[in-house]
Write a protein that holds these residues in place. Structure first.
Motif: not given
Length: 280
Positions: A127-128, A131, A134-135, A211-212, A214-215, A274
Motif C-alpha cells: 500500500t505504501l 500511495s 500515486i501521491s 501511508i496517510p 504520503s497521501i 520516500c
C-alpha cells in the motif's frame, strides 16, 4: 411411541461412579445405549495404550482437548500459512500500536504476543508503494496545473523506485538488526533478543504511519510536506526505539547508543528516500 421414562441418559450414573473410583483416569470412555433388540451397550474406549494400533493413530485426551496441531517445515505450505493466520482485530490492534507509541510499551510484548505475522507488514509495504507513487503523480499534476507548457505524463517509474526502497528497507534492515542481536545473544546469554519474524513484523507495522502521510503530500506546500515527514519519522522511530532498546540497554553504553543511532539513521534515510522518490 416412546414414553418419557425411556428418554433418559442412564450412562451418567455409571460415568460418575467411574470418575469417583479413579479420578486420575485419562481414558475417554463413551457408553451408548443401543435401541436395537436386546438393549446391548456399546462402549468405545479411546486410549493411548491401545495395542495393535500404529502410533500415528493414537491420540491422547490431552492433545484432543488442547487443540494442538503440528506445524511442518519451512518447505511446506502449512509453515507459511501460519505466518498469515491473523484476523482483522489483531491487525487493527497492531496498527493502532504502531501509530500510538507509549513510553514503556514494547510493541512485541504488548501486541505480537509471540504470534508475529507477515500479512500486515506485506500489505502495508504494498500500500505504501502505491500511495507514494500515486501521491507523487498527483502532486506534480496539481503543482503544474494551469501551466500551458506542461503536458502531464504518468511517471510509472515512481512505483519501481518506491518498491525498491521500501521493500529493501523492510527486509534487509531487520535481517541486519536480527543478526546483530543474535550475535550479541550468543556472546552474552543475558542479552534477550527477538526472533527474525518478530523483527520483520515490527519494522513492517512501523511503516503504516507513512501511508496517510504520503497521501497528504498532494498538498502543494513543500514546507508542510517536510513537516509531515518529520512527524511520521518521530512516531515510527519511537516504536522502533521503544521495542529494541530493552534488547540492547544491558550492553556497553557505546554499543547500545550506536545501535539506537543506527536504527534512527536508517529510518531517516527511508523517510527522505520516500519523499524524494515521490516528488521526482
Amino acid at each position: 411411541m416412546a414414553s418419557p421414562n425411556d428418554l433418559q441418559f442412564q450412562e451418567f450414573d455409571e460415568a460418575a461412579d467411574l470418575l469417583s473410583a479413579d479420578p486420575e483416569a485419562t481414558t475417554l470412555s463413551v457408553s451408548v445405549t443401543s435401541t436395537r433388540a436386546g438393549g446391548e451397550d456399546v462402549k468405545l474406549d479411546l486410549t493411548d495404550e491401545e495395542e495393535g494400533l500404529p502410533e500415528s493413530l493414537c491420540y491422547s485426551s490431552k492433545n484432543l482437548l488442547g487443540g494442538q496441531k503440528s506445524q511442518g517445515g519451512f518447505w511446506t505450505f502449512e509453515y507459511y500459512e501460519s505466518l498469515f493466520n491473523v484476523d482483522t482485530v489483531q491487525v487493527l490492534d497492531r496498527v493502532k500500536g504502531s501509530v500510538l507509541p507509549l513510553p514503556g510499551r514494547n510493541f512485541i510484548k504488548h501486541y505480537l504476543r509471540s504470534n508475529p505475522d507477515l500479512y500486515g507488514p506485506f500489505w502495508i509495504c504494498v500500500t505504501l508503494v502505491f500511495s507514494v507513487a500515486i501521491s507523487g503523480n498527483l502532486s506534480m499534476f496539481l503543482t503544474q496545473m494551469g501551466n500551458p507548457a506542461f503536458h502531464y505524463r504518468p511517471q510509472f517509474h515512481r512505483v519501481t523506485i518506491a518498491a525498491v526502497i521500501i521493500f529493501m528497507y523492510a527486509w534487509l534492515v531487520p535481517v541486519a538488526l536480527w543478526g546483530f542481536l543474535t550475535w550479541r545473544q550468543s556472546a552474552d546469554r543475558q542479552v534477550k533478543g527477538y526472533s527474525f519474524l518478530e523483527t520483520v513484523c515490527v519494522y513492517g507495522y512501523s511503516l503504516f504511519i507513512y501511508i496517510p502521510t504520503s497521501i497528504l503530500w498532494i498538498i502543494p506546500f513543500e514546507w508542510l510536506r517536510w513537516m509531515l515527514i518529520l512527524v511520521a519519522m518521530v512516531i515510527s522511530g519511537s516504536v522502533l526505539v521503544l521495542t529494541f532498546w530493552p534488547a540492547v540497554r544491558d550492553e556497553a553504553k557505546l554499543i547500545a547508543v550506536a545501535t539506537v543511532v543506527a536504527i534512527l539513521l536508517l529510518h531517516t534515510l527511508l523517510a527522505v528516500g520516500c519523499k524524494v522518490s515521490g516528488s521526482q
